[in-house]
Design a protein around this motif. Structure first.
Motif, mmCIF file in Angstrom:
data_model
loop_
_atom_site.group_PDB
_atom_site.id
_atom_site.type_symbol
_atom_site.label_atom_id
_atom_site.label_comp_id
_atom_site.label_asym_id
_atom_site.label_seq_id
_atom_site.Cartn_x
_atom_site.Cartn_y
_atom_site.Cartn_z
ATOM 1 N N ALA A 1 -21.389 -12.907 39.351
ATOM 2 C CA ALA A 1 -22.208 -12.202 40.336
ATOM 3 C C ALA A 1 -23.694 -12.495 40.182
ATOM 4 O O ALA A 1 -24.508 -11.893 40.847
ATOM 5 C CB ALA A 1 -21.968 -10.702 40.212
ATOM 6 N N GLY A 2 -24.080 -13.374 39.270
ATOM 7 C CA GLY A 2 -25.498 -13.670 39.120
ATOM 8 C C GLY A 2 -25.981 -13.441 37.713
ATOM 9 O O GLY A 2 -25.323 -13.788 36.753
ATOM 10 N N ASP A 3 -27.155 -12.839 37.612
ATOM 11 C CA ASP A 3 -27.787 -12.729 36.307
ATOM 12 C C ASP A 3 -27.713 -11.324 35.707
ATOM 13 O O ASP A 3 -28.466 -10.995 34.806
ATOM 14 C CB ASP A 3 -29.247 -13.170 36.396
ATOM 15 C CG ASP A 3 -30.047 -12.334 37.373
ATOM 16 O OD1 ASP A 3 -29.468 -11.447 38.028
ATOM 17 O OD2 ASP A 3 -31.260 -12.564 37.482
ATOM 18 N N GLY A 4 -26.822 -10.478 36.171
ATOM 19 C CA GLY A 4 -26.704 -9.121 35.648
ATOM 20 C C GLY A 4 -26.026 -9.077 34.291
ATOM 21 O O GLY A 4 -25.522 -10.076 33.783
ATOM 22 N N LYS A 5 -26.059 -7.895 33.665
ATOM 23 C CA LYS A 5 -25.427 -7.697 32.371
ATOM 24 C C LYS A 5 -24.698 -6.370 32.392
ATOM 25 O O LYS A 5 -25.064 -5.471 33.132
ATOM 26 C CB LYS A 5 -26.473 -7.686 31.261
ATOM 27 C CG LYS A 5 -27.217 -8.990 31.120
ATOM 28 C CD LYS A 5 -28.292 -8.882 30.061
ATOM 29 C CE LYS A 5 -29.052 -10.189 29.959
ATOM 30 N NZ LYS A 5 -30.127 -10.108 28.974
ATOM 31 N N HIS A 6 -23.656 -6.258 31.578
ATOM 32 C CA HIS A 6 -22.984 -4.973 31.418
ATOM 33 C C HIS A 6 -22.495 -4.840 29.980
ATOM 34 O O HIS A 6 -22.448 -5.803 29.228
ATOM 35 C CB HIS A 6 -21.859 -4.785 32.440
ATOM 36 C CG HIS A 6 -20.663 -5.645 32.234
ATOM 37 N ND1 HIS A 6 -20.574 -6.916 32.720
ATOM 38 C CD2 HIS A 6 -19.505 -5.401 31.587
ATOM 39 C CE1 HIS A 6 -19.406 -7.436 32.388
ATOM 40 N NE2 HIS A 6 -18.737 -6.544 31.694
ATOM 41 N N LEU A 7 -22.155 -3.612 29.609
ATOM 42 C CA LEU A 7 -21.717 -3.332 28.247
ATOM 43 C C LEU A 7 -20.206 -3.453 28.133
ATOM 44 O O LEU A 7 -19.476 -3.065 29.033
ATOM 45 C CB LEU A 7 -22.138 -1.917 27.849
ATOM 46 C CG LEU A 7 -23.639 -1.669 27.786
ATOM 47 C CD1 LEU A 7 -23.916 -0.195 27.551
ATOM 48 C CD2 LEU A 7 -24.284 -2.509 26.709
ATOM 49 N N ILE A 8 -19.769 -4.003 27.008
ATOM 50 C CA ILE A 8 -18.334 -4.078 26.716
ATOM 51 C C ILE A 8 -18.111 -3.607 25.279
ATOM 52 O O ILE A 8 -19.023 -3.625 24.457
ATOM 53 C CB ILE A 8 -17.763 -5.510 26.879
ATOM 54 C CG1 ILE A 8 -18.433 -6.483 25.908
ATOM 55 C CG2 ILE A 8 -17.906 -5.984 28.316
ATOM 56 C CD1 ILE A 8 -17.723 -7.823 25.796
ATOM 57 N N CYS A 9 -16.907 -3.158 24.996
ATOM 58 C CA CYS A 9 -16.490 -2.835 23.637
ATOM 59 C C CYS A 9 -15.568 -3.953 23.190
ATOM 60 O O CYS A 9 -14.471 -4.114 23.726
ATOM 61 C CB CYS A 9 -15.798 -1.472 23.591
ATOM 62 S SG CYS A 9 -16.929 -0.099 23.849
ATOM 63 N N LYS A 10 -16.043 -4.742 22.244
ATOM 64 C CA LYS A 10 -15.293 -5.912 21.779
ATOM 65 C C LYS A 10 -14.558 -5.567 20.487
ATOM 66 O O LYS A 10 -15.117 -4.940 19.590
ATOM 67 C CB LYS A 10 -16.257 -7.070 21.553
ATOM 68 C CG LYS A 10 -15.578 -8.354 21.214
ATOM 69 C CD LYS A 10 -16.527 -9.524 21.249
ATOM 70 C CE LYS A 10 -15.740 -10.738 20.898
ATOM 71 N NZ LYS A 10 -16.300 -11.936 21.381
ATOM 72 N N SER A 11 -13.307 -5.983 20.413
ATOM 73 C CA SER A 11 -12.483 -5.716 19.232
ATOM 74 C C SER A 11 -13.087 -6.386 18.006
ATOM 75 O O SER A 11 -13.557 -7.519 18.058
ATOM 76 C CB SER A 11 -11.065 -6.235 19.460
ATOM 77 O OG SER A 11 -10.304 -6.072 18.285
ATOM 78 N N THR A 12 -13.049 -5.656 16.893
ATOM 79 C CA THR A 12 -13.545 -6.204 15.631
ATOM 80 C C THR A 12 -12.412 -6.835 14.814
ATOM 81 O O THR A 12 -12.654 -7.418 13.777
ATOM 82 C CB THR A 12 -14.241 -5.110 14.792
ATOM 83 O OG1 THR A 12 -13.328 -4.044 14.599
ATOM 84 C CG2 THR A 12 -15.495 -4.624 15.471
ATOM 85 N N ALA A 13 -11.170 -6.735 15.316
ATOM 86 C CA ALA A 13 -10.021 -7.301 14.603
ATOM 87 C C ALA A 13 -10.065 -8.817 14.676
ATOM 88 O O ALA A 13 -10.426 -9.401 15.701
ATOM 89 C CB ALA A 13 -8.727 -6.788 15.204
ATOM 90 N N LYS A 14 -9.721 -9.454 13.591
ATOM 91 C CA LYS A 14 -9.675 -10.915 13.550
ATOM 92 C C LYS A 14 -8.384 -11.397 14.219
ATOM 93 O O LYS A 14 -7.319 -10.824 14.008
ATOM 94 C CB LYS A 14 -9.697 -11.406 12.105
ATOM 95 C CG LYS A 14 -10.913 -10.935 11.350
ATOM 96 C CD LYS A 14 -11.777 -12.087 11.024
ATOM 97 C CE LYS A 14 -12.868 -11.651 10.081
ATOM 98 N NZ LYS A 14 -14.160 -11.844 10.535
#
Length: 155
Positions: free
Chosen positions: A137-150
């Motif tokens: 959608a362009g140059d926007g940003k949003h927050l995500i919760c990324k898994s810390t599991a390997k």
């Protein structure tokens, strides 16, 4: 900011254009409102001109508690006839930011989206909060919760 028109006169044609920062919305709250029914009206339009979509036409004492624009502009037109006038009105407005959403596997703390409001985010156990760039959608940003599991690799 406040727009006040108390003990208004006759034969008025007043225009206000409220402009917020880009990507903001405008929250309009009616503190007081009392005009001559059917003859002294306030039109509120969602945009920057008279041709913008009409949100509503208000007179008398019947107004919504608040309105929120869909863009960073609100156009207000107050017109009166040549006869009777009433107490008038006081309207308060402020920038209203977009709802930032809630990240998957996370929480948002705070539900007020006006400029200066505090909204914080956290992630469930096993996840870390990250900023992700939106590429489609362009140059926007949003927050995500990324898994810390390997990730496990098969051999």
């Amino acid at each position: 900011m406040v727009i006040s028109y108390c003990k208004y006169g006759s034969s008025l044609h007043c225009v206000w254009l409220i402009i917020a920062k880009p990507e903001s919305r405008i929250h309009l709250a009616f503190n007081d409102f009392d005009t001559e029914v059917n003859y002294d009206t306030l039109e509120v339009r969602d945009g920057r001109s008279y041709s913008s979509p009409l949100i509503g036409v208000y007179d008398g004492t019947q107004v919504p508690q608040f309105l929120i624009s869909t863009s960073n502009y609100l156009y207000l037109l107050f017109t009166t006839d040549k006869s009777h006038s009433d107490i008038g009105f006081q309207i308060r407005y402020e920038n209203h930011c977009l709802d930032p959403g809630i990240p998957v596997n996370g929480q948002r703390h705070g539900n007020d989206f006006y400029v200066g409001a505090l909204v914080t985010f956290s992630c469930d156990s096993g996840y870390t909060l990250r900023v992700q760039k939106i590429t489609s959608a362009g140059d926007g940003k949003h927050l995500i919760c990324k898994s810390t599991a390997k990730a496990k690799r098969q051999l």
